[in-house]
Design an enzyme around this catalytic site. Sequence first.
Site, PDB file in Angstrom:
ATOM      1  N   HIS A 188       2.002 -45.463  34.123  1.00 51.63           N
ATOM      2  CA  HIS A 188       2.372 -44.333  34.988  1.00 51.63           C
ATOM      3  C   HIS A 188       3.962 -43.958  34.818  1.00 51.63           C
ATOM      4  CE1 HIS A 188      -1.077 -45.179  37.569  1.00 51.63           C
ATOM      5  NE2 HIS A 188      -1.074 -46.374  37.286  1.00 51.63           N
ATOM      6  N   SER A 319      20.018 -27.046  18.201  1.00 54.58           N
ATOM      7  CA  SER A 319      20.414 -26.246  19.131  1.00 54.58           C
ATOM      8  C   SER A 319      21.458 -25.303  18.327  1.00 54.58           C
ATOM      9  CB  SER A 319      21.172 -26.692  20.290  1.00 54.58           C
ATOM     10  OG  SER A 319      21.684 -26.004  21.162  1.00 54.58           O
ATOM     11  N   LYS A 325      23.284 -31.594  18.287  1.00 54.08           N
ATOM     12  CA  LYS A 325      22.040 -32.129  19.018  1.00 54.08           C
ATOM     13  C   LYS A 325      20.740 -31.843  18.108  1.00 54.08           C
ATOM     14  CE  LYS A 325      19.329 -30.925  23.364  1.00 54.08           C
ATOM     15  NZ  LYS A 325      18.214 -31.059  22.824  1.00 54.08           N
ATOM     16  N   GLU A 332       6.821 -31.899  18.255  1.00 50.65           N
ATOM     17  CA  GLU A 332       6.527 -30.885  18.641  1.00 50.65           C
ATOM     18  C   GLU A 332       5.822 -29.629  18.159  1.00 50.65           C
ATOM     19  OE1 GLU A 332      10.379 -29.084  19.288  1.00 50.65           O
ATOM     20  OE2 GLU A 332      10.994 -30.552  20.991  1.00 50.65           O
TER      21      GLU A 332
END
Length: 466
Positions: A188, A319, A325, A332
């Site tokens: 969870h 980015s 970053k 993805e």
Amino acid sequence: MPDTRTESDSMGAMEVPADAYYGASTQRAVENFPISGQGIPPEVVRALGEIKAAAAVVNHDKGILDDAQFAAITQAAQEVIEGTLNDHFVVDIFQTGSGTSSNMNANEVIANRAIEILGGTLGSKTPVHPNDHVNAGQSSNDVFPTAVHVAACVACEEQLLPALERLRESLAAKAIEWADVVKPGRTHLMDAVPVTLGQEFSGYARQIELGAARVKDALKRVAELPLGGTAVGTGLNAPEGMTDAVIIQLRRLTGVEALQEAENHFEAQGARDALVELSGALKVIAVALTKIANDIRWMGSGPRTGFGELRLPEIQPGSSIMPAKVNPVIPESVTQVAAQVIGNDSAVTVGGLSGAFELNVYIPMMARNVLESVRLLATTCVNFAGQAIDGLVANEERCTELSEKNLSVVTALVPAIGYDKSAELAKKALAEDRPLREVVKAAGLLSDEEVDRILDIKAMTRGGVR
């Protein structure tokens, strides 16, 4: 040289580009289906060439083709197989649902190329006729789905299954490498009893292994070919023994030994259940890849404010505004491919349930989606392994730090002090921001040595894999 030549089919004359190998039936389909700009998959074009080449061998043996016709058709079909005539396969994928237009595209291309080889005039239909010679003993209704099944078998065996094995090996190697790296389990998305990073990756490797097994199992049904059923499954106009002989040739041409005649031609032409089954197996792989990719990007989140248990390879800036970053771009891409495969499967499902009586009429779309899913999954698995999995680094210090903070290890105390007392001590440790081990020892319910033995987090991870 004129820009066009006049050809005809059963509906009349058509102007066809002068240098095209296709003829009137194909040109009619080009004009009727200006839909997507996508042709049928090249794997299906290749399979059509293989079927026509195999049929030519049998039709020559049975005296339907003379030596010259046989040699010319064989040469032309081989050029289709090799892809040198792909530019002449011009019918849109969203066409007549039986694939008749593409079967005729193949018949006309092979016939006209054979005519050219024999010194004849393009479009004359002599000495090679697209229907009477190239399509002899066949129907679009058995040839086109056979081509799709053959293409799917070849694509899975040559592309997908090796790619799945590549990814499985990468995941399994990490499972071995990180067998002793203990970290918190999570259920969870909340802290749970400890696992090792290796155990998690062994689960991922098994998911991919089972995905490959599902594909292999589905291919047993896909390898059953409708060929020989001709128009409606009865085999009208197919010479006796032709089907077995053609399939023997197809095994030789494709290398797929499992190819065989369908047990029931009415099932094989009236339904496309085997393609639906294969697409379902591809969807399961997409689901597995999504789970694996998401877990990896969760574990790699950070580098300072996330889980930070894994370090993903840094392969490109993340980015345009935030310097330094780096994002989990490979996971993805994997999840986007998975979404496309799941969408493809939905369309295949609709196609499968929409057959009527003796023919399914969604075959081109189903072929497009299944073969696209195979290609996407194959390339993605290899890229995921090479660009992400192989370069993953475990942040062992972070895993140890989080393991020490993990209050769920109190579960191991339940047999010794009971559920309620264990819960009380865990809540006390959380409220006071103290190590659980310290709180348990202070309670005086067990000796310090017994507490250390019970709260050995490495010992808690034993088991789970046979």
